[in-house]
Design an enzyme around this catalytic site. Structure first.
Site: not given
Length: 424
Positions: A184-185, A310-311, A383
């Site tokens: 989600a983030r 990510s990341y 990523e």
């Protein structure tokens, strides 16, 4: 028992704290330098992250590790590092303060750049805006762009998938499947996927070769409930999982540990409060079921599966459940390096290419392993570079640069796949 009590109180505070400061006030993010194996840093990190109430490991790329630390644990943390003579620096002095500033900025940008039928790179967009955008593309290009509703999230959000063609009507072309927003983030992930959609549709002439014998099928946001939750307040910005309740204290499952291939093995957790909770069973999350069904529907024609996260500057390939590579690892390496080399030539950014478990750590039950096992000969987790003070949050001013750089790599990998796997 004390640890579980603290975790329950922590989750309760997260629920009640909107408008009353931030639950992340005083949290710091430390970067630990990994000079050599003899420093003992691997042992320290592995022990610390077992206590997720106080520590969260963001990334460990072999040269450094980023850990977010609760204020109450910081004195002990520093003492532990000093006792092992480990080098470190603080890269974020107050996570809560940073998140509040970013939330205010994102709200301002939403007001300044309202959705008007297109998605630019000025700001991050909501799941509903993304759905509207791809629906409009299908209406504007009815011979080349096709929209399909493939399911619903736990909270009832429609999950829509777009298929992009060159409009010649030939059936049974090869397929490249791409998705974003599993975690989600990681907002830059859907942003990069949306930019790719725009390039394939609106800049078709420059990329006609990518669509001659291939269709591109794209699911922009796999975890819409979690993605929307991260946009509610500064306190929810770092949410990672889905939103289906899994215990009386904790909510959500890591959707990238929920796939039914070596489910709940290395790199996942059976603790419902863990960030890497695999769920009560494989495919317990409706969002993972949706992606599973899409994968199987395309497996007979699918030549590359690409999931954007990510990341970390990685192009990761199977396996993620064990520190070994498939027999066809050279094919995976060839395609991955095509993308990494193209990005380096264009921008100087360096990506590492290799086995997921070797480079980043085990992640059993992930979508890339599942797609590879289902029949996609090329399967990657990409990523993207870190950004912002919390690493998962590149500021809006960086969106344009990052998504364009990512597209360079995607194009190069796509062309290499088309070369290696021509339409039969």
């Amino acid at each position: 028992m004390a640890k579980l009590l603290w975790l329950g109180l922590f989750c309760l505070c997260l629920t009640l704290s909107h408008g009353k400061g931030s639950v992340y006030d005083g949290f710091k993010i430390y970067e630990l330098a990994k000079r050599s194996r003899s420093t003992g840093i691997d042992f320290v990190v592995s022990e610390l992250v077992k206590n997720e109430s106080y520590y969260e490991l963001y990334n460990d790329d072999g040269t450094s590790a980023h850990i977010m630390v609760h204020p109450e644990a910081q004195p002990e943390f520093i003492q532990l590092l000093d006792g092992h003579t480990l080098s470190y620096k603080i890269v974020n002095q107050d996570v809560g303060s940073t998140l509040r500033r970013e939330f205010d900025m994102n709200r301002m940008l939403r007001n300044r750049y309202p959705f008007q039928g297109r998605l630019g790179t000025e700001r991050y967009y909501s799941h509903d805006e993304i759905n509207q955008y791809i629906q409009q593309l299908a209406q504007q290009h009815p011979s080349r762009v096709f929209l399909k509703t493939v399911g619903k999230s736990f909270e009832g959000r429609w999950m829509k998938m777009i298929r992009i063609t060159n409009g010649d009507g030939r059936p049974n072309k090869n397929v490249i499947l791409m998705d974003g927003g599993i975690h989600a983030r990681e907002w830059i992930s859907p942003a990069a996927v949306i930019y790719a959609i725009g390039e394939l549709v609106d800049n078709y002439e420059a990329h006609a070769d990518l669509l001659l014998d291939y269709d591109w099928v794209i699911l922009p946001v796999v975890n819409p409930d979690g993605y929307e939750y991260t946009q509610l307040s500064a306190d929810t910005r770092l949410w990672r999982k889905t939103r289906q309740p899994r215990s009386t204290e904790c909510i959500g499952t890591d959707p990238n540990r929920n796939f039914g291939f070596h489910w709940n093995e290395a790199g996942s957790s059976s603790n419902p409060c863990s960030e890497t909770y695999a769920g009560p069973k494989a495919f317990s999350e409706p969002e993972a079921v949706v992606l599973r069904d899409v994968i199987h529907s395309l497996a007979d024609r699918g030549q590359m599966y690409l999931t954007v996260h990510s990341y970390g500057n990685y192009v990761l390939h199977p396996w993620g459940y064990i520190d070994e590579v498939p027999d066809t690892w050279e094919d995976l390496d060839e395609v991955g390096r095509a993308g990494a080399d193209a990005i380096k030539a264009a921008t100087g950014t360096i990506y590492r290419v290799g086995c997921s478990t070797t480079l980043l750590g085990a992640a059993a039950g992930a979508s890339d392993d599942y797609a590879f096992n289902a029949g996609f000969p090329i399967s990657f987790t990409m990523e993207l570079p870190r950004g912002g003070n919390n690493n998962f949050d590149p500021p809006a001013s960086d969106i344009d640069r990052l998504v364009k750089e990512t597209w360079v790599g995607i194009v190069a990998m796509g062309r290499k796949v088309i070369e290696k796997y021509p339409l039969k």
